[in-house]
Each structure stands twice: as C-alpha cells, then as structure tokens.
Write a protein that holds these residues in place. Structure first.
Motif, PDB file in Angstrom:
ATOM      1  N   TYR A  73      -5.011   3.745  -7.419  1.00 36.85           N
ATOM      2  CA  TYR A  73      -5.781   2.631  -6.525  1.00 36.85           C
ATOM      3  C   TYR A  73      -6.610   3.048  -5.358  1.00 36.85           C
ATOM      4  O   TYR A  73      -5.922   3.834  -4.566  1.00 36.85           O
ATOM      5  CB  TYR A  73      -4.804   1.595  -6.273  1.00 36.85           C
ATOM      6  CG  TYR A  73      -4.038   1.146  -7.514  1.00 36.85           C
ATOM      7  CD1 TYR A  73      -4.654   0.138  -8.142  1.00 36.85           C
ATOM      8  CD2 TYR A  73      -2.463   1.629  -7.648  1.00 36.85           C
ATOM      9  CE1 TYR A  73      -3.820  -0.527  -9.367  1.00 36.85           C
ATOM     10  CE2 TYR A  73      -2.006   1.020  -8.819  1.00 36.85           C
ATOM     11  CZ  TYR A  73      -2.513   0.205  -9.755  1.00 36.85           C
ATOM     12  OH  TYR A  73      -1.693  -0.152 -10.836  1.00 36.85           O
TER      13      TYR A  73
ATOM     14  N   SER B 225     -11.670  -1.377  -0.679  1.00 40.61           N
ATOM     15  CA  SER B 225     -12.081  -1.835  -2.187  1.00 40.61           C
ATOM     16  C   SER B 225     -11.382  -3.123  -2.606  1.00 40.61           C
ATOM     17  O   SER B 225     -10.669  -3.791  -1.946  1.00 40.61           O
ATOM     18  CB  SER B 225     -11.395  -0.674  -3.077  1.00 40.61           C
ATOM     19  OG  SER B 225      -9.979  -0.784  -3.115  1.00 40.61           O
ATOM     20  N   TYR B 226     -11.969  -3.510  -3.945  1.00 39.84           N
ATOM     21  CA  TYR B 226     -11.397  -4.580  -4.427  1.00 39.84           C
ATOM     22  C   TYR B 226      -9.905  -4.931  -4.068  1.00 39.84           C
ATOM     23  O   TYR B 226      -9.174  -5.848  -4.305  1.00 39.84           O
ATOM     24  CB  TYR B 226     -11.912  -4.864  -5.692  1.00 39.84           C
ATOM     25  CG  TYR B 226     -11.324  -6.042  -6.637  1.00 39.84           C
ATOM     26  CD1 TYR B 226     -11.744  -7.349  -6.401  1.00 39.84           C
ATOM     27  CD2 TYR B 226     -10.281  -5.863  -7.564  1.00 39.84           C
ATOM     28  CE1 TYR B 226     -11.314  -8.649  -6.923  1.00 39.84           C
ATOM     29  CE2 TYR B 226      -9.730  -7.012  -8.194  1.00 39.84           C
ATOM     30  CZ  TYR B 226     -10.329  -8.303  -7.889  1.00 39.84           C
ATOM     31  OH  TYR B 226      -9.830  -9.410  -8.521  1.00 39.84           O
ATOM     32  N   ASN B 227      -9.247  -3.695  -4.849  1.00 41.63           N
ATOM     33  CA  ASN B 227      -7.697  -3.422  -4.783  1.00 41.63           C
ATOM     34  C   ASN B 227      -7.256  -3.646  -3.398  1.00 41.63           C
ATOM     35  O   ASN B 227      -5.950  -4.360  -3.192  1.00 41.63           O
ATOM     36  CB  ASN B 227      -7.198  -2.081  -5.284  1.00 41.63           C
ATOM     37  CG  ASN B 227      -7.538  -1.968  -6.642  1.00 41.63           C
ATOM     38  OD1 ASN B 227      -7.874  -2.753  -7.508  1.00 41.63           O
ATOM     39  ND2 ASN B 227      -7.891  -0.794  -6.964  1.00 41.63           N
TER      40      ASN B 227
ATOM     41  N   LEU C  74       2.249   1.881  -3.563  1.00 43.03           N
ATOM     42  CA  LEU C  74       1.086   2.397  -4.374  1.00 43.03           C
ATOM     43  C   LEU C  74       0.367   3.546  -3.950  1.00 43.03           C
ATOM     44  O   LEU C  74      -0.093   4.295  -5.017  1.00 43.03           O
ATOM     45  CB  LEU C  74       0.099   1.219  -4.514  1.00 43.03           C
ATOM     46  CG  LEU C  74       0.404  -0.099  -5.238  1.00 43.03           C
ATOM     47  CD1 LEU C  74      -0.685  -0.980  -5.148  1.00 43.03           C
ATOM     48  CD2 LEU C  74       1.076   0.130  -6.672  1.00 43.03           C
TER      49      LEU C  74
ATOM     50  N   LYS D 198       0.881  -1.183   0.029  1.00 45.97           N
ATOM     51  CA  LYS D 198       0.026   0.010  -0.153  1.00 45.97           C
ATOM     52  C   LYS D 198       0.734   1.211  -0.065  1.00 45.97           C
ATOM     53  O   LYS D 198       0.635   2.264  -0.493  1.00 45.97           O
ATOM     54  CB  LYS D 198      -0.861   0.063   1.219  1.00 45.97           C
ATOM     55  CG  LYS D 198      -1.987  -0.839   1.311  1.00 45.97           C
ATOM     56  CD  LYS D 198      -2.756  -0.978   2.124  1.00 45.97           C
ATOM     57  CE  LYS D 198      -3.971  -1.911   2.199  1.00 45.97           C
ATOM     58  NZ  LYS D 198      -5.036  -1.914   3.465  1.00 45.97           N
TER      59      LYS D 198
ATOM     60  N   LEU E 182      -6.994   1.866  -2.016  1.00 44.35           N
ATOM     61  CA  LEU E 182      -6.120   0.998  -1.027  1.00 44.35           C
ATOM     62  C   LEU E 182      -7.022   0.794   0.289  1.00 44.35           C
ATOM     63  O   LEU E 182      -6.491  -0.250   1.016  1.00 44.35           O
ATOM     64  CB  LEU E 182      -4.897   1.787  -0.355  1.00 44.35           C
ATOM     65  CG  LEU E 182      -4.010   2.099  -2.107  1.00 44.35           C
ATOM     66  CD1 LEU E 182      -2.772   2.960  -1.159  1.00 44.35           C
ATOM     67  CD2 LEU E 182      -3.625   1.137  -2.566  1.00 44.35           C
TER      68      LEU E 182
ATOM     69  N   GLU F 282      -7.284  -7.372  -2.796  1.00 39.74           N
ATOM     70  CA  GLU F 282      -6.289  -7.994  -3.429  1.00 39.74           C
ATOM     71  C   GLU F 282      -5.042  -7.996  -2.897  1.00 39.74           C
ATOM     72  O   GLU F 282      -4.056  -9.000  -2.611  1.00 39.74           O
ATOM     73  CB  GLU F 282      -6.330  -7.744  -5.149  1.00 39.74           C
ATOM     74  CG  GLU F 282      -5.384  -8.416  -5.933  1.00 39.74           C
ATOM     75  CD  GLU F 282      -5.312  -7.839  -7.262  1.00 39.74           C
ATOM     76  OE1 GLU F 282      -4.479  -8.259  -7.896  1.00 39.74           O
ATOM     77  OE2 GLU F 282      -6.388  -6.951  -7.478  1.00 39.74           O
ATOM     78  N   LEU F 283      -4.545  -6.621  -2.406  1.00 37.94           N
ATOM     79  CA  LEU F 283      -3.263  -6.450  -1.817  1.00 37.94           C
ATOM     80  C   LEU F 283      -3.108  -7.237  -0.522  1.00 37.94           C
ATOM     81  O   LEU F 283      -2.025  -7.684  -0.209  1.00 37.94           O
ATOM     82  CB  LEU F 283      -3.017  -5.108  -1.520  1.00 37.94           C
ATOM     83  CG  LEU F 283      -2.723  -3.674  -2.825  1.00 37.94           C
ATOM     84  CD1 LEU F 283      -2.954  -2.420  -2.244  1.00 37.94           C
ATOM     85  CD2 LEU F 283      -1.560  -4.269  -3.436  1.00 37.94           C
TER      86      LEU F 283
END
Length: 188
Positions: free
Chosen positions: A17, A22-24, A11, A8, A19, A27-28
């Motif tokens: 994104y 969310s979907y991201n 990014l 995180k 962070l 995934e992270l």
C-alpha cells in the motif's frame, strides 16, 4: 499515537500500500479518524458507567434510579453518597452497616445506640450547628434507618475553648470580618 498511525504501522511491513499521499493514505486517515471518535466515546462511556469515576451523565442516571438525591457539595462526596445508597440491602441493620449507609445523605452522619431501647442518635461530626440541606438529609436518613427507631438528632456548636485554641486574640478574629456562621465553620 492515533489510529491512523497504528493502521499505517500495521500495513507498512506488507509494502503493498502507498501509505503517504495516495488514495490509500486518505482512506486510512478517514478510518483512523472514525476509530479515534469511537475510542473517545468508549472512554466516556467507561468513565460514566462506574460510580467511582463518573462525572456527570453517569451520576445523574444513578440518581434517577433512587428515591432521593444526596445533599453533596463536591463530586467526590456525591460519588461516595451514591455508592453508599447503592450498598443498602436487606441485611443493613447492624450499627456498622447503618453508619456506612448514612454516608448516602451526602455528609458524614454517624448513628449511635443510646441506653434507651429503640432510640438512636444521629450526629454530624464535621459540621457545627444544623447542616445546610438538613431537611433533605433528614428525609434520606429516615429512609435509611429502620422505621421502628426513634431518631434523635444531636448537633454541636463552637465553644469558647475551640475559639481560644484556634485564635490568639480577638483582633485575629475581627481581622477576618466573618459572620458568626462563617466563624463556626472556620473553627472546625
């Protein structure tokens, strides 16, 4: 800080994104958790591949490579014994090298030359009497020392002088309720 937070952090300056929540972010988190697991496994592998830091599987793997397992009662003594056995080479016949190699029996054993050619004495300076596990130690010592040498094992025992130096009265000794063998080891 785990890998999720590191990802995180990497990014965040991009501001592309989402962070958090969310979907991201999910995934992270999954990728970070997988990287954390790999990191733990790599730390264990790194620890176990060095004799000086190995605690279990690494030491067992080294012992499987050797003809004999050292008689060692602590983790540190076991590591030192295995390291000594691994140092044995074709040029390990000087007295200093032999004494270094004898650490491979798992106990401090010291060889010394005698006035008789072809004879060496082996002592155990830290242990009174015959050490526990002596038969296995003897096998290791006889594997380490050149086969043409006669080996004489020399033991030492507790003397009254050592007892007098350690204890003031018989009452001090009797208050401990020790067997003679336990008392010998206590006086060392």
């Amino acid at each position: 800080m785990g890998h999720t937070e590191r990802l995180k952090e990497l990014l965040e300056p991009l501001r592309v994104y989402g962070l958090e929540g969310s979907y991201n972010a999910g995934e992270l988190a999954a990728e970070g958790e997988a990287l954390d697991g790999c990191g733990s496994w790599l730390e264990a592998a790194e620890r176990e591949m060095l004799v000086s830091t190995a605690e279990g599987p690494g030491l067992e793997a080294i012992e499987k490579l050797l003809a004999r397992r050292p008689v060692a009662h602590t983790l540190q003594r076991r590591r030192e014994a295995l390291a000594a056995l691994l140092r044995i080479g074709g040029d390990s016949f000087t007295l200093a090298a032999v004494n270094d190699n004898l650490k491979g029996c798992g106990l401090n054993a010291v060889a010394s030359e005698t006035s008789t050619p072809g004879r060496v004495e082996v002592r155990f300076p830290e242990v009174p009497g015959i050490p526990d596990g002596f038969d296995e130690m003897r096998s290791i010592i006889e594997d380490i020392l050149p086969c043409h040498l006669e080996i004489v094992y020399v033991y030492w025992f507790v003397t009254w002088q050592l007892m007098e130096e350690r204890f003031d009265t018989w009452g001090d000794i009797e208050a401990l309720h020790l067997s003679w063998e336990a008392l010998e080891k206590l006086v060392v």
